[in-house]
Design an enzyme around this catalytic site. Structure first.
Site, PDB file in Angstrom:
ATOM      1  N   ASN A  43       0.846  -1.193   0.000  1.00 44.04           N
ATOM      2  CA  ASN A  43       0.000   0.000   0.000  1.00 44.04           C
ATOM      3  C   ASN A  43       0.880   1.241   0.000  1.00 44.04           C
ATOM      4  O   ASN A  43       1.960   1.236   0.593  1.00 44.04           O
ATOM      5  CB  ASN A  43      -0.915   0.026   1.222  1.00 44.04           C
ATOM      6  N   HIS A  54       5.906   6.454   2.185  1.00 46.45           N
ATOM      7  CA  HIS A  54       6.495   5.476   1.273  1.00 46.45           C
ATOM      8  C   HIS A  54       5.662   4.191   1.263  1.00 46.45           C
ATOM      9  O   HIS A  54       4.904   3.914   2.191  1.00 46.45           O
ATOM     10  CB  HIS A  54       7.939   5.173   1.684  1.00 46.45           C
ATOM     11  N   HIS A  56       4.610   0.449   1.804  1.00 46.86           N
ATOM     12  CA  HIS A  56       4.994  -0.578   2.768  1.00 46.86           C
ATOM     13  C   HIS A  56       4.143  -1.811   2.539  1.00 46.86           C
ATOM     14  O   HIS A  56       2.987  -1.726   2.143  1.00 46.86           O
ATOM     15  CB  HIS A  56       4.876  -0.071   4.208  1.00 46.86           C
ATOM     16  N   GLN A  58       2.702  -5.846   3.416  1.00 45.86           N
ATOM     17  CA  GLN A  58       2.249  -6.771   4.438  1.00 45.86           C
ATOM     18  C   GLN A  58       2.115  -8.150   3.805  1.00 45.86           C
ATOM     19  O   GLN A  58       1.920  -8.277   2.594  1.00 45.86           O
ATOM     20  CB  GLN A  58       0.902  -6.341   5.016  1.00 45.86           C
ATOM     21  N   GLU A  72     -11.380 -17.117  -8.554  1.00 45.50           N
ATOM     22  CA  GLU A  72     -10.343 -17.285  -9.573  1.00 45.50           C
ATOM     23  C   GLU A  72      -9.940 -18.753  -9.713  1.00 45.50           C
ATOM     24  O   GLU A  72      -9.613 -19.200 -10.813  1.00 45.50           O
ATOM     25  CB  GLU A  72      -9.131 -16.414  -9.245  1.00 45.50           C
ATOM     26  N   HIS A 171      -1.845 -12.357  -6.534  1.00 45.73           N
ATOM     27  CA  HIS A 171      -2.766 -13.483  -6.445  1.00 45.73           C
ATOM     28  C   HIS A 171      -1.985 -14.724  -6.837  1.00 45.73           C
ATOM     29  O   HIS A 171      -1.526 -14.852  -7.972  1.00 45.73           O
ATOM     30  CB  HIS A 171      -3.968 -13.280  -7.362  1.00 45.73           C
ATOM     31  N   HIS A 186      -0.259 -13.623 -10.837  1.00 42.72           N
ATOM     32  CA  HIS A 186      -0.551 -12.280 -11.325  1.00 42.72           C
ATOM     33  C   HIS A 186      -0.662 -11.335 -10.142  1.00 42.72           C
ATOM     34  O   HIS A 186      -0.753 -11.754  -8.992  1.00 42.72           O
ATOM     35  CB  HIS A 186      -1.817 -12.236 -12.184  1.00 42.72           C
ATOM     36  N   HIS A 188      -2.537  -7.560  -8.953  1.00 45.20           N
ATOM     37  CA  HIS A 188      -3.504  -6.489  -9.219  1.00 45.20           C
ATOM     38  C   HIS A 188      -3.025  -5.185  -8.607  1.00 45.20           C
ATOM     39  O   HIS A 188      -2.538  -5.166  -7.473  1.00 45.20           O
ATOM     40  CB  HIS A 188      -4.865  -6.841  -8.601  1.00 45.20           C
TER      41      HIS A 188
END
Length: 200
Positions: A43, A54, A56, A58, A72, A171, A186, A188
């Site tokens: 994020n 900046h 960071h 997770q 999916e 993902h 992939h 997103h």
């Protein structure tokens, strides 16, 4: 990872170190049998709820499969059974052939605006090689991913001449389960801006 590290090459090398950490953490977490899904995401920006300017990252490791990943799984598995190759392999080749929604195209990755995009400036990063998760990336692919992410975030910054906020998540195939050969890695990217640096 989008700070300045003494020039473009140094910045790519710094991003590559982040990619290495992602890969190492994925491998270590997957050793826990109870973990079924590992979510790696980044994020950036106060508008995305970040307290630091900046980016960071997770990593969430969980026992259950997220709803979007379950969707999916069904689509990718069905396509793979019917066609003998991954859904995203055929998709990225179609986009490369049409050249209407391609943002970045290099040896190992392609970045497109997916035709189903729901957000302005939404993009999709797809590995050209059909791999299930980041642990299978080679050193060359990891370096190319670093270059791809640097170019993509730079292009985002240049849209409105601001440090562009976003949320980006990989993902990947579930872990500690069977039959994930259909899955295709992939990532997103979801920026929240609409028409200017101040319009959500």
């Amino acid at each position: 990872y989008h700070r300045r590290y003494g020039g473009p090459h140094a910045e790519v090398e710094a991003i590559k170190k982040v990619v290495d950490v992602w890969q190492n953490e994925f491998v270590e977490l997957a050793k826990n049998d109870w973990i079924k899904y590992i979510q790696i995401f980044e994020n950036k920006g106060a508008i995305m709820g970040c307290s630091n300017p900046h980016p960071h990252g997770q990593i969430w490791a969980q026992q259950s499969i997220p709803t979007e990943i379950e969707k999916e799984i069904k689509q990718q598995e069905r396509y793979y059974k019917e066609n003998g190759q991954s859904l995203l392999s055929d998709y990225w080749k179609l986009e490369e052939n049409e050249q209407t929604r391609v943002i970045i195209n290099n040896e190992h990755f392609i970045v497109v605006v997916p035709f189903w995009a729901a957000w302005p400036y939404e993009t999709l990063v797809i590995s050209k090689r059909h791999v299930q998760s980041i642990d299978l990336f080679t050193e060359e692919e990891k370096l190319d991913l670093a270059k791809t992410l640097k170019e993509l975030t730079t292009r985002y910054d240049n849209i409105f001449k601001v440090s562009f906020p976003y949320s980006a998540g990989m993902h990947q195939a579930p872990v500690n389960t069977e039959n994930t050969e259909f899955w295709h890695w992939h990532m997103h990217c979801y920026p929240p801006l609409l028409r200017s640096a101040t319009v959500k």
